[in-house]
Design a protein around this motif. Structure first.
Motif, PDB file in Angstrom:
ATOM      1  N   GLY A   1       9.671  14.125  -8.648  1.00 49.68           N
ATOM      2  CA  GLY A   1       9.841  13.122  -7.604  1.00 49.68           C
ATOM      3  C   GLY A   1       9.000  13.342  -6.373  1.00 49.68           C
ATOM      4  O   GLY A   1       8.981  12.490  -5.475  1.00 49.68           O
ATOM      5  N   GLN A   2       8.292  14.451  -6.307  1.00 52.21           N
ATOM      6  CA  GLN A   2       7.496  14.761  -5.115  1.00 52.21           C
ATOM      7  C   GLN A   2       6.215  13.941  -5.068  1.00 52.21           C
ATOM      8  O   GLN A   2       5.764  13.540  -3.979  1.00 52.21           O
ATOM      9  CB  GLN A   2       7.164  16.248  -5.087  1.00 52.21           C
ATOM     10  N   PHE A   3       5.615  13.692  -6.237  1.00 53.14           N
ATOM     11  CA  PHE A   3       4.342  12.984  -6.318  1.00 53.14           C
ATOM     12  C   PHE A   3       4.611  11.594  -6.881  1.00 53.14           C
ATOM     13  O   PHE A   3       5.030  11.452  -8.031  1.00 53.14           O
ATOM     14  CB  PHE A   3       3.348  13.759  -7.168  1.00 53.14           C
ATOM     15  N   TYR A   4       4.334  10.582  -6.084  1.00 52.48           N
ATOM     16  CA  TYR A   4       4.792   9.236  -6.438  1.00 52.48           C
ATOM     17  C   TYR A   4       3.632   8.249  -6.461  1.00 52.48           C
ATOM     18  O   TYR A   4       2.818   8.194  -5.532  1.00 52.48           O
ATOM     19  CB  TYR A   4       5.854   8.767  -5.435  1.00 52.48           C
ATOM     20  N   GLU A   5       3.587   7.458  -7.516  1.00 53.55           N
ATOM     21  CA  GLU A   5       2.590   6.403  -7.642  1.00 53.55           C
ATOM     22  C   GLU A   5       3.094   5.183  -6.887  1.00 53.55           C
ATOM     23  O   GLU A   5       4.021   4.507  -7.322  1.00 53.55           O
ATOM     24  CB  GLU A   5       2.356   6.058  -9.112  1.00 53.55           C
ATOM     25  N   CYS A   6       2.480   4.911  -5.749  1.00 50.48           N
ATOM     26  CA  CYS A   6       2.971   3.831  -4.894  1.00 50.48           C
ATOM     27  C   CYS A   6       2.078   2.593  -4.940  1.00 50.48           C
ATOM     28  O   CYS A   6       2.287   1.640  -4.181  1.00 50.48           O
ATOM     29  CB  CYS A   6       3.124   4.311  -3.458  1.00 50.48           C
ATOM     30  N   GLY A   7       1.098   2.630  -5.806  1.00 42.26           N
ATOM     31  CA  GLY A   7       0.219   1.482  -5.964  1.00 42.26           C
ATOM     32  C   GLY A   7      -0.747   1.754  -7.099  1.00 42.26           C
ATOM     33  O   GLY A   7      -0.798   2.873  -7.633  1.00 42.26           O
ATOM     34  N   ARG A   8      -1.502   0.780  -7.468  1.00 40.70           N
ATOM     35  CA  ARG A   8      -2.463   0.944  -8.557  1.00 40.70           C
ATOM     36  C   ARG A   8      -3.506   2.003  -8.191  1.00 40.70           C
ATOM     37  O   ARG A   8      -4.266   1.847  -7.234  1.00 40.70           O
ATOM     38  CB  ARG A   8      -3.156  -0.386  -8.855  1.00 40.70           C
TER      39      ARG A   8
ATOM     40  N   LYS B   1       3.059   0.492   4.963  1.00 35.60           N
ATOM     41  CA  LYS B   1       2.182   1.505   5.544  1.00 35.60           C
ATOM     42  C   LYS B   1       2.851   2.882   5.416  1.00 35.60           C
ATOM     43  O   LYS B   1       3.992   3.075   5.829  1.00 35.60           O
ATOM     44  CB  LYS B   1       1.885   1.221   7.007  1.00 35.60           C
ATOM     45  N   ILE B   2       2.105   3.841   4.865  1.00 33.98           N
ATOM     46  CA  ILE B   2       2.607   5.206   4.690  1.00 33.98           C
ATOM     47  C   ILE B   2       1.820   6.114   5.628  1.00 33.98           C
ATOM     48  O   ILE B   2       0.594   6.197   5.531  1.00 33.98           O
ATOM     49  CB  ILE B   2       2.447   5.669   3.228  1.00 33.98           C
ATOM     50  N   ILE B   3       2.514   6.777   6.532  1.00 35.98           N
ATOM     51  CA  ILE B   3       1.871   7.664   7.490  1.00 35.98           C
ATOM     52  C   ILE B   3       2.085   9.100   7.026  1.00 35.98           C
ATOM     53  O   ILE B   3       3.221   9.550   6.856  1.00 35.98           O
ATOM     54  CB  ILE B   3       2.435   7.463   8.905  1.00 35.98           C
ATOM     55  N   LEU B   4       0.975   9.812   6.824  1.00 34.47           N
ATOM     56  CA  LEU B   4       1.038  11.173   6.297  1.00 34.47           C
ATOM     57  C   LEU B   4       1.063  12.202   7.424  1.00 34.47           C
ATOM     58  O   LEU B   4       0.897  11.861   8.602  1.00 34.47           O
ATOM     59  CB  LEU B   4      -0.156  11.414   5.373  1.00 34.47           C
ATOM     60  N   SER B   5       1.239  13.449   7.047  1.00 30.27           N
ATOM     61  CA  SER B   5       1.408  14.533   8.025  1.00 30.27           C
ATOM     62  C   SER B   5       0.194  14.737   8.908  1.00 30.27           C
ATOM     63  O   SER B   5       0.305  15.243  10.021  1.00 30.27           O
ATOM     64  CB  SER B   5       1.759  15.839   7.312  1.00 30.27           C
TER      65      SER B   5
ATOM     66  N   ARG C   1       2.261  -4.227  -2.419  1.00 28.80           N
ATOM     67  CA  ARG C   1       3.364  -5.057  -1.917  1.00 28.80           C
ATOM     68  C   ARG C   1       4.552  -5.031  -2.878  1.00 28.80           C
ATOM     69  O   ARG C   1       5.701  -4.922  -2.451  1.00 28.80           O
ATOM     70  CB  ARG C   1       2.871  -6.486  -1.710  1.00 28.80           C
ATOM     71  N   ARG C   2       4.266  -5.097  -4.167  1.00 23.58           N
ATOM     72  CA  ARG C   2       5.369  -5.161  -5.128  1.00 23.58           C
ATOM     73  C   ARG C   2       6.098  -3.830  -5.277  1.00 23.58           C
ATOM     74  O   ARG C   2       7.217  -3.787  -5.786  1.00 23.58           O
ATOM     75  CB  ARG C   2       4.850  -5.627  -6.494  1.00 23.58           C
ATOM     76  N   LYS C   3       5.469  -2.727  -4.826  1.00 20.44           N
ATOM     77  CA  LYS C   3       6.110  -1.421  -4.970  1.00 20.44           C
ATOM     78  C   LYS C   3       6.622  -0.847  -3.653  1.00 20.44           C
ATOM     79  O   LYS C   3       7.101   0.278  -3.619  1.00 20.44           O
ATOM     80  CB  LYS C   3       5.133  -0.415  -5.614  1.00 20.44           C
ATOM     81  N   THR C   4       6.525  -1.612  -2.578  1.00 17.33           N
ATOM     82  CA  THR C   4       6.940  -1.079  -1.275  1.00 17.33           C
ATOM     83  C   THR C   4       8.418  -0.701  -1.269  1.00 17.33           C
ATOM     84  O   THR C   4       8.795   0.389  -0.830  1.00 17.33           O
ATOM     85  CB  THR C   4       6.652  -2.093  -0.157  1.00 17.33           C
ATOM     86  N   LYS C   5       9.276  -1.596  -1.742  1.00 14.95           N
ATOM     87  CA  LYS C   5      10.714  -1.319  -1.750  1.00 14.95           C
ATOM     88  C   LYS C   5      11.021  -0.107  -2.622  1.00 14.95           C
ATOM     89  O   LYS C   5      11.802   0.778  -2.235  1.00 14.95           O
ATOM     90  CB  LYS C   5      11.485  -2.539  -2.254  1.00 14.95           C
ATOM     91  N   GLU C   6      10.409  -0.030  -3.805  1.00 18.46           N
ATOM     92  CA  GLU C   6      10.631   1.098  -4.704  1.00 18.46           C
ATOM     93  C   GLU C   6      10.150   2.405  -4.074  1.00 18.46           C
ATOM     94  O   GLU C   6      10.784   3.448  -4.223  1.00 18.46           O
ATOM     95  CB  GLU C   6       9.894   0.868  -6.029  1.00 18.46           C
TER      96      GLU C   6
END
Length: 281
Positions: free
Chosen positions: A222-229, A246-250, A259-264
């Protein structure tokens, strides 16, 4: 680490400092488990033997798989040590030659992530163990109950690899040298135009893995997640995910989930953070 697909006998391999290998077998069926390789450093043979016996009993009772390498001095261990070779180090503090604290400091110069567990007859060194970020501190004689608690904690950590090996690319579009990447240093990875760029905390690496090939190298915890194509983020380095994706990293880099995977993605990140809190990592 190699994956055990079907294994009817648990082979506990015990390598002595002189190079002798002793194999201990316990009848067992195990499927889909990562090997955990331990180093045991102690200048007292009875203490080494007791620790191996207790760990072997734990493995047999809990259907786990671990292998062992034993060393009678810190110097002999450091001669064999390299990052990624061992999952866990059991390290006696009071030894002839280098002390366990001195050995641990040398380990940390090369590997900031490996789990170190001190064993000693003197509880007064507990404070020193924090200086090298030891996972635990076991007072001899080690009991089965105390060791079982420690092994359960370290197995949850060590069963997940700390590093992966990838082949970097060259300008000639051929595979370059193999690189050892610490998983916790990966920020995100993105594929485009038949290349995959791995963005690390200390720089970027371009490879010619497909996105799927690279994802198969990573642990499915669960640490590494595919959040888009063609886009993967390491949740360990995510500071915030906004409703718009928008994902803000460290390091304040911004990437965007589809867009379709934002909620997931938001739900998966919440589940990951909850699992970290629950495990106390």
């Amino acid at each position: 680490m190699p994956i055990l697909i079907a294994y009817y006998f648990l082979a506990v391999i015990f390598s002595t400092s002189s190079g002798q290998t002793v194999e201990i077998r316990a009848k067992r069926f195990k499927k889909g488990v990562s090997f955990v390789h331990l180093a045991i450093i102690d200048d007292q043979e009875p203490d080494r033997g007791r620790l191996v016996s207790l760990i072997n009993e734990y493995c047999a009772a809990n259907r786990e798989t671990m292998t062992f390498s034993s060393y009678e001095s810190g110097e002999s261990f450091l001669g064999d040590f390299s990052p990624g070779r061992f999952s866990v180090v059991f390290l006696d503090i009071l030894m002839d030659g280098m002390s366990g604290i001195e050995v641990a400091k040398e380990i940390r110069k090369k590997d900031a992530h490996i789990a170190i567990i001190f064993t000693t007859t003197e509880p007064g060194f507990a404070l020193d163990s924090y200086g090298v970020h030891a996972l635990d501190y076991l007072v001899k004689p080690v009991t089965a109950e105390r060791l079982a608690w420690c092994l359960k904690k370290l197995y949850d950590i060590a069963a997940i690899p700390l590093y992966i090996k990838v082949k970097g690319a060259t300008a000639a579009n051929v595979a370059g040298t193999t690189k050892l990447l610490a998983l916790e240093d990966i920020l995100y990875a993105q594929s485009a135009r038949n290349v995959l760029d791995i963005h690390m905390t200390d720089g970027d690496i371009r490879t010619y893995y497909t996105f799927r090939e690279f994802m198969q190298l990573l642990p499915g915890n669960g640490q590494f997640y595919e959040c888009g194509r063609g886009l993967m983020v390491n949740f360990q380095h995510v500071k915030k995910i906004q409703e718009g994706g928008k994902i803000i990293l460290s390091n304040n880099t911004e990437v965007f989930s589809s867009r379709r995977k934002t909620k997931e993605t938001i739900e998966a990140y919440a589940n990951y953070k909850f699992s970290i809190i629950r495990k106390g990592v």
